[in-house]
Design an enzyme around this catalytic site. Structure first.
Site, mmCIF file in Angstrom:
data_model
loop_
_atom_site.group_PDB
_atom_site.id
_atom_site.type_symbol
_atom_site.label_atom_id
_atom_site.label_comp_id
_atom_site.label_asym_id
_atom_site.label_seq_id
_atom_site.Cartn_x
_atom_site.Cartn_y
_atom_site.Cartn_z
ATOM 1 N N ASP A 49 0.958 -1.508 -0.133
ATOM 2 C CA ASP A 49 -0.010 0.199 -0.207
ATOM 3 C C ASP A 49 1.225 1.494 -0.273
ATOM 4 O O ASP A 49 1.729 1.074 0.682
ATOM 5 C CB ASP A 49 -0.818 -0.148 0.878
ATOM 6 C CG ASP A 49 -1.612 1.514 1.800
ATOM 7 O OD1 ASP A 49 -3.475 0.827 1.025
ATOM 8 O OD2 ASP A 49 -0.871 2.122 1.429
ATOM 9 N N TYR A 54 2.313 10.227 -0.612
ATOM 10 C CA TYR A 54 4.179 9.290 0.155
ATOM 11 C C TYR A 54 5.085 9.440 -0.131
ATOM 12 O O TYR A 54 6.404 9.696 0.016
ATOM 13 C CB TYR A 54 3.121 8.140 0.470
ATOM 14 C CG TYR A 54 2.413 7.386 0.948
ATOM 15 C CD1 TYR A 54 1.634 8.553 2.294
ATOM 16 C CD2 TYR A 54 2.271 6.113 1.219
ATOM 17 C CE1 TYR A 54 0.532 7.858 2.603
ATOM 18 C CE2 TYR A 54 1.397 5.479 1.837
ATOM 19 C CZ TYR A 54 0.420 6.324 2.536
ATOM 20 O OH TYR A 54 -0.729 5.571 3.919
ATOM 21 N N LYS A 79 -2.744 5.952 -3.978
ATOM 22 C CA LYS A 79 -4.002 6.429 -3.890
ATOM 23 C C LYS A 79 -3.993 8.273 -4.355
ATOM 24 O O LYS A 79 -3.274 8.387 -4.713
ATOM 25 C CB LYS A 79 -4.008 7.220 -1.917
ATOM 26 C CG LYS A 79 -4.490 5.888 -1.532
ATOM 27 C CD LYS A 79 -4.053 5.960 0.366
ATOM 28 C CE LYS A 79 -3.570 4.436 1.477
ATOM 29 N NZ LYS A 79 -1.690 4.722 1.181
ATOM 30 N N HIS A 109 -7.383 10.108 -1.423
ATOM 31 C CA HIS A 109 -6.840 9.330 0.525
ATOM 32 C C HIS A 109 -7.735 10.287 1.274
ATOM 33 O O HIS A 109 -7.532 9.493 2.441
ATOM 34 C CB HIS A 109 -5.322 10.278 -0.025
ATOM 35 C CG HIS A 109 -4.160 9.645 1.239
ATOM 36 N ND1 HIS A 109 -3.494 9.697 0.525
ATOM 37 C CD2 HIS A 109 -4.534 9.096 2.088
ATOM 38 C CE1 HIS A 109 -2.705 9.468 1.485
ATOM 39 N NE2 HIS A 109 -3.110 8.853 2.741
ATOM 40 N N LEU A 188 -0.979 -0.073 14.470
ATOM 41 C CA LEU A 188 -0.424 -0.197 16.135
ATOM 42 C C LEU A 188 0.338 0.949 16.634
ATOM 43 O O LEU A 188 0.583 1.321 17.581
ATOM 44 C CB LEU A 188 0.808 -0.093 15.419
ATOM 45 C CG LEU A 188 1.540 -1.621 14.701
ATOM 46 C CD1 LEU A 188 3.434 -2.411 14.331
ATOM 47 C CD2 LEU A 188 0.904 -3.426 15.604
#
Length: 275
Positions: A49, A54, A79, A109, A188
């Site tokens: 992904d 990014y 995205k 996004h 996480l």
């Protein structure tokens, strides 16, 4: 390589998506992204992904090509950055950076400017064969409903912030009712939940790492999950979550960590960076 990659969810277009993948948010473009993706593919991951925002799509593409794994065996997501104007044009740019003919999933996004304006361009990208499936990210239940009223192609996925501390149960239920697969990013909590004493106690009792406990919890909630790591040992550990199950007591204890009242919203108003 294990059989873990065979654990999938079926999307609205009939394709399947692995329930566990690697996310590369905040991983720098270049060697670190290439190594992370390569290590994940070697460990058995088949879902990668990335996103236009990014800035590391080219590195993801290089790692996929150098892996020797057939492109059709890898589920690749990118995205659309909604600060841009045309999802179709931006998809073409992404494919050039990724050096691939298509992505398996193309997401909006976040719903900057409203939840519906970009969707016609997403549908054009799908119709042009640039994306096998299209979907959304950071859309709350109300925004999803607005989109469903105008969409010609149903969104396949809603990628959302989801972990025991951000247990968006009502949003996941809204996605399921609409036939949209919910996918968890930051399972996480970008690492901040790994030292929680409840998570630690369950990890010790099950003989697992805190990360494995958090990932397994999200999988048992029915989500596809995309933890991020750049370390080989953690990448491998994060993938080793299919040979155990959290019992009801552990799941209940993790559920109780929620701070969102199991909200139908994708983010709190103060967390919507595009507003």
């Amino acid at each position: 390589m294990t059989d873990n990659a065979q654990a999938t969810r079926t999307l609205s277009n009939g394709e399947t998506i692995p329930v566990l993948g690697l996310g590369v948010w905040q991983v720098p473009d270049g060697k670190q992204t290439e190594q992370s993706v390569s290590m994940a593919l070697e460990a058995g991951y088949r879902l990668i992904d990335t996103a236009q925002a990014y800035g590391n799509e080219a590195s993801v593409g290089r790692a996929i090509r150098s892996s020797g794994i057939p492109r059709e065996d890898i589920f690749l997501t990118t995205k659309f950055y909604p600060g841009s104007r045309d999802p179709l044009v931006e998809a073409e740019k992404s494919l050039r950076r990724l050096d691939t003919e298509y992505v398996d999933l193309y997401l909006i996004h976040w719903p900057q400017g409203g939840p519906t304006w970009a969707w016609p361009g997403m549908e054009k990208a799908s119709e042009a064969g640039l994306a096998k499936a299209i979907g959304i990210s950071n859309f709350g239940a109300d925004e999803l409903q607005e989109l469903l009223k105008v969409s010609q192609i149903q969104p396949a996925v809603n990628q959302i912030l989801f972990n025991p501390f951000d247990y968006r149960r009502a949003l996941v239920e809204a996605c399921e009712q609409a036939g949209v697969v919910a996918q968890a990013y930051s399972p996480l909590g970008t690492g901040q939940h790994l030292n929680n004493p409840v998570v630690g106690r369950i990890a010790e009792a099950t003989g697992r790492t805190p990360a494995q406990v958090l990932i397994r919890w999200a999988i048992q909630k029915g989500l596809s999950v995309i933890p991020k790591s750049t370390h080989r040992e953690r990448i491998e550990q994060n993938y080793a979550v299919f040979d155990f199950t959290l019992d009801d007591e552990a799941v209940t204890a993790l559920d109780a960590l929620d701070t969102t009242t199991q909200t139908p919203d994708a983010l709190a108003p103060s967390d919507k960076w595009w507003s």
